[in-house]
Design a protein around this motif. Sequence first.
Motif, mmCIF file in Angstrom:
data_model
loop_
_atom_site.group_PDB
_atom_site.id
_atom_site.type_symbol
_atom_site.label_atom_id
_atom_site.label_comp_id
_atom_site.label_asym_id
_atom_site.label_seq_id
_atom_site.Cartn_x
_atom_site.Cartn_y
_atom_site.Cartn_z
ATOM 1 N N GLU A 145 0.834 -1.199 0.000
ATOM 2 C CA GLU A 145 0.000 0.000 0.000
ATOM 3 C C GLU A 145 0.873 1.255 0.000
ATOM 4 O OE1 GLU A 145 -3.939 1.644 2.412
ATOM 5 O OE2 GLU A 145 -2.683 0.051 3.242
ATOM 6 N N CYS A 146 0.493 2.229 -0.796
ATOM 7 C CA CYS A 146 1.170 3.526 -0.800
ATOM 8 C C CYS A 146 0.577 4.361 0.331
ATOM 9 C CB CYS A 146 0.985 4.231 -2.148
ATOM 10 S SG CYS A 146 1.729 5.872 -2.208
ATOM 11 N N LEU A 147 1.365 4.550 1.385
ATOM 12 C CA LEU A 147 0.879 5.267 2.561
ATOM 13 C C LEU A 147 0.943 6.773 2.382
ATOM 14 C CD1 LEU A 147 2.623 3.068 5.276
ATOM 15 C CD2 LEU A 147 0.423 2.711 4.153
ATOM 16 N N ALA A 148 1.880 7.265 1.586
ATOM 17 C CA ALA A 148 2.015 8.707 1.360
ATOM 18 C C ALA A 148 2.685 8.933 0.021
ATOM 19 C CB ALA A 148 2.823 9.368 2.475
ATOM 20 N N LEU A 149 2.213 9.962 -0.676
ATOM 21 C CA LEU A 149 2.806 10.398 -1.937
ATOM 22 C C LEU A 149 2.770 11.923 -1.916
ATOM 23 C CD1 LEU A 149 4.011 9.702 -4.651
ATOM 24 C CD2 LEU A 149 1.715 9.393 -5.574
ATOM 25 N N VAL A 150 3.814 12.503 -1.320
ATOM 26 C CA VAL A 150 3.861 13.932 -1.033
ATOM 27 C C VAL A 150 4.717 14.612 -2.098
ATOM 28 C CG1 VAL A 150 4.418 15.674 0.686
ATOM 29 C CG2 VAL A 150 3.681 13.391 1.420
ATOM 30 N N ALA A 151 4.168 15.633 -2.743
ATOM 31 C CA ALA A 151 4.870 16.376 -3.787
ATOM 32 C C ALA A 151 5.070 17.813 -3.342
ATOM 33 C CB ALA A 151 4.087 16.343 -5.100
ATOM 34 N N ASP A 152 6.299 18.317 -3.511
ATOM 35 C CA ASP A 152 6.598 19.709 -3.179
ATOM 36 C C ASP A 152 7.924 20.070 -3.844
ATOM 37 O OD1 ASP A 152 6.448 22.247 -2.100
ATOM 38 O OD2 ASP A 152 5.752 21.520 -0.153
ATOM 39 N N THR A 153 8.182 21.376 -3.929
ATOM 40 C CA THR A 153 9.443 21.826 -4.519
ATOM 41 C C THR A 153 10.629 21.592 -3.596
ATOM 42 O OG1 THR A 153 8.949 24.047 -3.684
ATOM 43 C CG2 THR A 153 8.326 23.545 -5.968
ATOM 44 N N SER A 154 10.370 21.435 -2.297
ATOM 45 C CA SER A 154 11.431 21.183 -1.325
ATOM 46 C C SER A 154 10.877 20.287 -0.230
ATOM 47 C CB SER A 154 11.959 22.493 -0.737
ATOM 48 O OG SER A 154 12.939 22.243 0.256
ATOM 49 N N LEU A 155 11.614 19.232 0.111
ATOM 50 C CA LEU A 155 11.207 18.299 1.160
ATOM 51 C C LEU A 155 12.385 18.124 2.112
ATOM 52 C CD1 LEU A 155 9.348 15.643 -1.018
ATOM 53 C CD2 LEU A 155 8.296 17.220 0.593
ATOM 54 N N SER A 156 12.332 18.795 3.235
ATOM 55 C CA SER A 156 13.415 18.746 4.209
ATOM 56 C C SER A 156 13.223 17.569 5.154
ATOM 57 C CB SER A 156 13.456 20.049 5.004
ATOM 58 O OG SER A 156 12.243 20.228 5.724
ATOM 59 N N GLY A 157 14.207 17.346 6.022
ATOM 60 C CA GLY A 157 14.092 16.284 7.000
ATOM 61 C C GLY A 157 12.952 16.515 7.973
ATOM 62 N N ASN A 219 8.404 2.917 -7.285
ATOM 63 C CA ASN A 219 8.863 4.069 -8.064
ATOM 64 C C ASN A 219 8.784 3.789 -9.557
ATOM 65 O OD1 ASN A 219 9.399 5.300 -5.623
ATOM 66 N ND2 ASN A 219 11.602 4.940 -5.709
ATOM 67 N N GLY A 220 9.130 2.575 -9.950
ATOM 68 C CA GLY A 220 9.057 2.227 -11.368
ATOM 69 C C GLY A 220 7.640 2.258 -11.893
ATOM 70 N N LYS A 221 6.686 1.753 -11.113
ATOM 71 C CA LYS A 221 5.278 1.796 -11.536
ATOM 72 C C LYS A 221 4.784 3.238 -11.604
ATOM 73 C CE LYS A 221 4.154 -2.721 -9.545
ATOM 74 N NZ LYS A 221 5.510 -3.030 -9.031
ATOM 75 N N LEU A 222 5.171 4.042 -10.606
ATOM 76 C CA LEU A 222 4.772 5.452 -10.615
ATOM 77 C C LEU A 222 5.325 6.169 -11.837
ATOM 78 C CD1 LEU A 222 3.614 8.022 -9.238
ATOM 79 C CD2 LEU A 222 5.770 8.184 -7.974
ATOM 80 N N ARG A 246 -2.655 7.706 -6.802
ATOM 81 C CA ARG A 246 -2.449 6.959 -5.553
ATOM 82 C C ARG A 246 -3.731 6.253 -5.120
ATOM 83 N NH1 ARG A 246 -3.252 8.689 -0.139
ATOM 84 N NH2 ARG A 246 -2.255 7.267 1.344
ATOM 85 N N HIS A 247 -4.868 6.931 -5.231
ATOM 86 C CA HIS A 247 -6.148 6.295 -4.884
ATOM 87 C C HIS A 247 -6.419 5.115 -5.803
ATOM 88 C CE1 HIS A 247 -10.547 5.745 -4.931
ATOM 89 N NE2 HIS A 247 -10.467 6.056 -3.658
ATOM 90 N N ASP A 248 -6.150 5.268 -7.093
ATOM 91 C CA ASP A 248 -6.351 4.172 -8.035
ATOM 92 C C ASP A 248 -5.388 3.031 -7.728
ATOM 93 O OD1 ASP A 248 -7.484 3.276 -10.828
ATOM 94 O OD2 ASP A 248 -5.310 3.037 -10.967
ATOM 95 N N TYR A 249 -4.142 3.363 -7.375
ATOM 96 C CA TYR A 249 -3.140 2.328 -7.066
ATOM 97 C C TYR A 249 -3.558 1.514 -5.854
ATOM 98 C CZ TYR A 249 1.416 0.332 -5.841
ATOM 99 O OH TYR A 249 2.438 -0.535 -5.528
ATOM 100 N N ASN A 250 -4.111 2.163 -4.830
ATOM 101 C CA ASN A 250 -4.463 1.466 -3.593
ATOM 102 C C ASN A 250 -5.809 0.754 -3.664
ATOM 103 O OD1 ASN A 250 -2.114 2.180 -2.214
ATOM 104 N ND2 ASN A 250 -3.004 4.057 -1.399
ATOM 105 N N HIS A 251 -6.751 1.242 -4.486
ATOM 106 C CA HIS A 251 -8.122 0.736 -4.428
ATOM 107 C C HIS A 251 -8.592 0.039 -5.697
ATOM 108 C CE1 HIS A 251 -8.014 3.835 -1.258
ATOM 109 N NE2 HIS A 251 -8.935 3.109 -0.663
ATOM 110 N N HIS A 252 -7.925 0.212 -6.827
ATOM 111 C CA HIS A 252 -8.439 -0.360 -8.073
ATOM 112 C C HIS A 252 -7.390 -1.172 -8.837
ATOM 113 C CE1 HIS A 252 -12.112 1.956 -7.627
ATOM 114 N NE2 HIS A 252 -11.387 3.039 -7.420
ATOM 115 N N ARG A 253 -6.151 -0.769 -8.798
ATOM 116 C CA ARG A 253 -5.126 -1.439 -9.604
ATOM 117 C C ARG A 253 -4.829 -2.827 -9.048
ATOM 118 N NH1 ARG A 253 0.268 -2.479 -9.913
ATOM 119 N NH2 ARG A 253 1.336 -2.013 -11.873
ATOM 120 N N PRO A 254 -4.997 -3.894 -9.855
ATOM 121 C CA PRO A 254 -4.682 -5.241 -9.347
ATOM 122 C C PRO A 254 -3.171 -5.441 -9.217
ATOM 123 C CG PRO A 254 -5.300 -5.346 -11.662
ATOM 124 C CD PRO A 254 -5.516 -3.921 -11.237
#
Length: 289
Positions: A145-157, A219-222, A246-254
Amino acid sequence: MIETYDIYQRRACRLVSVDPKTVRREAEPDNPEIRTRMREIAATRRRFGYRRIGLMLEREGIAMNQKKLRRLYREEGLAVKRRRGRKRGRHWRAIGPGDNGDGTRAPMPVPDGPSQRWSLDFVSDVFGPARRFRMLNVTDDYTRECLALVADTSLSGARVARELDRCIRLYGRPETIVSDNGTELTSRAILEWQNETGIAWHYIAPGKPQQNGFVESFNGKLRDECLNEEVFDSLAHARKVLGRWRHDYNHHRPHSSLGGLTPARGAPVTRACRGLRSRRVRQTSNLGL
């Protein structure tokens, strides 16, 4: 001649010295409804092969054997064009005592329950003319399951720590987290977060992404099914598309690793099985066995 003299096609062809194959009508394609539905699925899911299309058809009550499914798939010209990358192979060898795994391609052991091991990694892409943004991917190695898919221009620790806290509130506390040695994941904020939460953090060997194979597969599938298929206009547009994917990956994609189930459908089952096993262990320990 057939219409005028009411004779068979073979005799008319013999009289005019014509091969019957040149005048016979081509047979109509079989299963036109199934072919139409296969084309519709392939149009919306361009990176699906015939096996996953077959799973999608089974959900709609259309079942057939693999040979017929593959034949129809090939006759409709739906084969997925493979994107080949450059590979640098290494020799196989056994892992001995004290071996740190350097140079090996042995598979990573699979966890036996959900929320036992999470995997983290970063993926980058562009929006607009050439503005780059990054994505933080968090996956459960057992349920896929993909628990998080966070997109931003900067992702710090510190941002990674906040997102992990959010995942823990939603999905529970993991036993181990696996990641590479990126600067964000080895920062002071992440080290302090590890000390506060007490969650074990395993860093893979430098230059060995195969040791974090579950999230690398994600990552390859994404990349293959979403990033390479979309052109993002803005960061907001990218977040909207990624959230929908992400919703499709977790709920519909076999998923073939889950026997054709989706992570969202398989996760409750695996969590229930894990709870049942833990209750049995407690009952056994109470009985002194």
